[in-house]
Scaffold this motif. Structure first.
Motif, PDB file in Angstrom:
ATOM      1  N   GLU A   1      39.819  43.152  54.555  1.00 39.21           N
ATOM      2  CA  GLU A   1      40.808  42.803  53.530  1.00 39.21           C
ATOM      3  C   GLU A   1      40.260  41.694  52.632  1.00 39.21           C
ATOM      4  OE1 GLU A   1      44.005  43.969  52.929  1.00 39.21           O
ATOM      5  OE2 GLU A   1      43.622  45.553  54.394  1.00 39.21           O
ATOM      6  N   VAL A   2      40.371  41.878  51.333  1.00 35.04           N
ATOM      7  CA  VAL A   2      39.974  40.865  50.355  1.00 35.04           C
ATOM      8  C   VAL A   2      41.143  40.690  49.399  1.00 35.04           C
ATOM      9  CG1 VAL A   2      38.394  40.299  48.470  1.00 35.04           C
ATOM     10  CG2 VAL A   2      37.534  41.489  50.484  1.00 35.04           C
ATOM     11  N   HIS A   3      41.551  39.452  49.195  1.00 35.39           N
ATOM     12  CA  HIS A   3      42.654  39.162  48.278  1.00 35.39           C
ATOM     13  C   HIS A   3      42.180  38.111  47.273  1.00 35.39           C
ATOM     14  CE1 HIS A   3      45.419  41.483  50.703  1.00 35.39           C
ATOM     15  NE2 HIS A   3      44.920  40.873  51.758  1.00 35.39           N
ATOM     16  N   LEU A   4      42.132  38.505  46.018  1.00 38.41           N
ATOM     17  CA  LEU A   4      41.711  37.596  44.952  1.00 38.41           C
ATOM     18  C   LEU A   4      42.928  36.967  44.292  1.00 38.41           C
ATOM     19  CD1 LEU A   4      39.024  39.910  43.301  1.00 38.41           C
ATOM     20  CD2 LEU A   4      38.622  37.980  44.838  1.00 38.41           C
ATOM     21  N   ASP A   5      42.771  35.744  43.821  1.00 40.62           N
ATOM     22  CA  ASP A   5      43.825  35.044  43.087  1.00 40.62           C
ATOM     23  C   ASP A   5      43.474  35.097  41.609  1.00 40.62           C
ATOM     24  OD1 ASP A   5      45.750  33.429  42.012  1.00 40.62           O
ATOM     25  OD2 ASP A   5      45.184  31.635  43.124  1.00 40.62           O
ATOM     26  N   TRP A   6      44.114  35.987  40.885  1.00 42.14           N
ATOM     27  CA  TRP A   6      43.846  36.154  39.456  1.00 42.14           C
ATOM     28  C   TRP A   6      45.043  35.707  38.618  1.00 42.14           C
ATOM     29  CZ3 TRP A   6      40.809  41.211  38.052  1.00 42.14           C
ATOM     30  CH2 TRP A   6      39.537  41.143  38.609  1.00 42.14           C
ATOM     31  N   ARG A   7      45.715  34.637  39.027  1.00 42.50           N
ATOM     32  CA  ARG A   7      46.876  34.164  38.280  1.00 42.50           C
ATOM     33  C   ARG A   7      46.506  33.384  37.025  1.00 42.50           C
ATOM     34  NH1 ARG A   7      50.187  31.632  43.209  1.00 42.50           N
ATOM     35  NH2 ARG A   7      48.088  31.410  44.003  1.00 42.50           N
ATOM     36  N   GLY A   8      45.274  32.896  36.944  1.00 43.48           N
ATOM     37  CA  GLY A   8      44.855  32.075  35.809  1.00 43.48           C
ATOM     38  C   GLY A   8      44.662  32.873  34.531  1.00 43.48           C
ATOM     39  N   PRO A   9      44.759  32.207  33.385  1.00 47.19           N
ATOM     40  CA  PRO A   9      44.627  32.888  32.089  1.00 47.19           C
ATOM     41  C   PRO A   9      43.227  33.451  31.831  1.00 47.19           C
ATOM     42  CG  PRO A   9      44.734  30.510  31.777  1.00 47.19           C
ATOM     43  CD  PRO A   9      45.001  30.768  33.233  1.00 47.19           C
ATOM     44  N   GLN A  10      42.219  32.961  32.533  1.00 53.80           N
ATOM     45  CA  GLN A  10      40.863  33.460  32.329  1.00 53.80           C
ATOM     46  C   GLN A  10      40.708  34.913  32.793  1.00 53.80           C
ATOM     47  OE1 GLN A  10      41.772  31.172  34.565  1.00 53.80           O
ATOM     48  NE2 GLN A  10      40.598  31.361  36.455  1.00 53.80           N
ATOM     49  N   HIS A  11      41.707  35.410  33.543  1.00 52.32           N
ATOM     50  CA  HIS A  11      41.649  36.787  34.038  1.00 52.32           C
ATOM     51  C   HIS A  11      42.446  37.754  33.165  1.00 52.32           C
ATOM     52  CE1 HIS A  11      39.450  35.806  37.636  1.00 52.32           C
ATOM     53  NE2 HIS A  11      40.271  34.793  37.844  1.00 52.32           N
ATOM     54  N   TRP A  12      42.822  37.310  31.974  1.00 62.18           N
ATOM     55  CA  TRP A  12      43.627  38.137  31.081  1.00 62.18           C
ATOM     56  C   TRP A  12      42.985  38.177  29.704  1.00 62.18           C
ATOM     57  CZ3 TRP A  12      47.542  41.444  31.466  1.00 62.18           C
ATOM     58  CH2 TRP A  12      48.211  41.803  30.309  1.00 62.18           C
ATOM     59  N   SER A  13      43.058  39.332  29.064  1.00 61.52           N
ATOM     60  CA  SER A  13      42.553  39.482  27.704  1.00 61.52           C
ATOM     61  C   SER A  13      43.569  40.259  26.885  1.00 61.52           C
ATOM     62  CB  SER A  13      41.215  40.241  27.710  1.00 61.52           C
ATOM     63  OG  SER A  13      40.805  40.499  26.388  1.00 61.52           O
ATOM     64  N   ASP A  14      43.587  40.012  25.587  1.00 64.34           N
ATOM     65  CA  ASP A  14      44.479  40.758  24.697  1.00 64.34           C
ATOM     66  C   ASP A  14      43.954  42.163  24.421  1.00 64.34           C
ATOM     67  OD1 ASP A  14      46.222  38.633  24.527  1.00 64.34           O
ATOM     68  OD2 ASP A  14      45.269  37.807  22.738  1.00 64.34           O
ATOM     69  N   ARG A  15      42.675  42.392  24.727  1.00 67.68           N
ATOM     70  CA  ARG A  15      42.057  43.699  24.467  1.00 67.68           C
ATOM     71  C   ARG A  15      41.778  44.424  25.783  1.00 67.68           C
ATOM     72  NH1 ARG A  15      37.371  43.583  20.228  1.00 67.68           N
ATOM     73  NH2 ARG A  15      37.802  45.792  20.477  1.00 67.68           N
ATOM     74  N   ALA A  16      42.280  45.633  25.872  1.00 65.96           N
ATOM     75  CA  ALA A  16      42.023  46.451  27.062  1.00 65.96           C
ATOM     76  C   ALA A  16      40.634  47.085  26.934  1.00 65.96           C
ATOM     77  CB  ALA A  16      43.081  47.531  27.199  1.00 65.96           C
ATOM     78  N   ARG A  17      39.887  47.032  28.005  1.00 64.65           N
ATOM     79  CA  ARG A  17      38.552  47.638  28.089  1.00 64.65           C
ATOM     80  C   ARG A  17      38.469  48.466  29.370  1.00 64.65           C
ATOM     81  NH1 ARG A  17      35.327  46.353  23.537  1.00 64.65           N
ATOM     82  NH2 ARG A  17      35.858  44.257  22.894  1.00 64.65           N
ATOM     83  N   GLU A  18      37.432  49.293  29.459  1.00 67.49           N
ATOM     84  CA  GLU A  18      37.246  50.112  30.653  1.00 67.49           C
ATOM     85  C   GLU A  18      36.851  49.250  31.844  1.00 67.49           C
ATOM     86  OE1 GLU A  18      34.600  53.380  30.182  1.00 67.49           O
ATOM     87  OE2 GLU A  18      35.775  54.262  28.558  1.00 67.49           O
ATOM     88  N   CYS A  19      37.529  49.475  32.967  1.00 67.46           N
ATOM     89  CA  CYS A  19      37.210  48.775  34.210  1.00 67.46           C
ATOM     90  C   CYS A  19      35.775  49.100  34.615  1.00 67.46           C
ATOM     91  CB  CYS A  19      38.192  49.221  35.308  1.00 67.46           C
ATOM     92  SG  CYS A  19      37.824  48.603  36.953  1.00 67.46           S
ATOM     93  N   ARG A  20      35.038  48.109  35.029  1.00 67.56           N
ATOM     94  CA  ARG A  20      33.640  48.316  35.416  1.00 67.56           C
ATOM     95  C   ARG A  20      33.503  49.131  36.682  1.00 67.56           C
ATOM     96  NH1 ARG A  20      31.658  42.385  37.342  1.00 67.56           N
ATOM     97  NH2 ARG A  20      29.819  43.517  37.939  1.00 67.56           N
ATOM     98  N   HIS A  21      34.587  49.306  37.432  1.00 67.36           N
ATOM     99  CA  HIS A  21      34.534  50.031  38.697  1.00 67.36           C
ATOM    100  C   HIS A  21      35.082  51.453  38.596  1.00 67.36           C
ATOM    101  CE1 HIS A  21      33.425  46.296  40.629  1.00 67.36           C
ATOM    102  NE2 HIS A  21      34.446  45.713  40.025  1.00 67.36           N
ATOM    103  N   CYS A  22      36.199  51.637  37.880  1.00 70.79           N
ATOM    104  CA  CYS A  22      36.842  52.958  37.854  1.00 70.79           C
ATOM    105  C   CYS A  22      36.876  53.624  36.482  1.00 70.79           C
ATOM    106  CB  CYS A  22      38.258  52.873  38.424  1.00 70.79           C
ATOM    107  SG  CYS A  22      39.446  52.072  37.333  1.00 70.79           S
TER     108      CYS A  22
END
Length: 85
Positions: free
Chosen positions: A19-40
């Protein structure tokens, strides 16, 4: 007369990814532009710690697979192909 000693079985490798749980609550993890996920490849406004587009779930799965492969290598086993959840 004593009974013959049984060989102890080798411990089985874990079937599931850790199990891995990341904390992505910070603004650095958000962008106004949607891009393709590097994984899927599906679009996302989320960004990983390197600023690359990634879904949080995809990043957690990739990190879990990386951890499992490293653990296999540490134990001296060849990395096994693991099923994604």
């Amino acid at each position: 007369m004593s009974s013959p000693r049984r060989a102890q079985p080798e411990p089985a490798a874990p079937a599931a990814l850790p199990e891995v749980h990341l904390d992505w609550r910070g603004p650095q993890h958000w962008s106004d532009r949607a891009r393709e996920c590097r994984h899927c490849g599906v679009t996302t406004p989320l960004r990983d710690d390197e600023g690359k587009p990634a879904h949080k779930v995809c990043a957690e799965r990739a990190l879990a697979a990386q951890q499992a492969d490293l653990a296999d290598r540490y134990r001296g086993a060849a990395p096994a192909a693991r099923a994604q959840r």
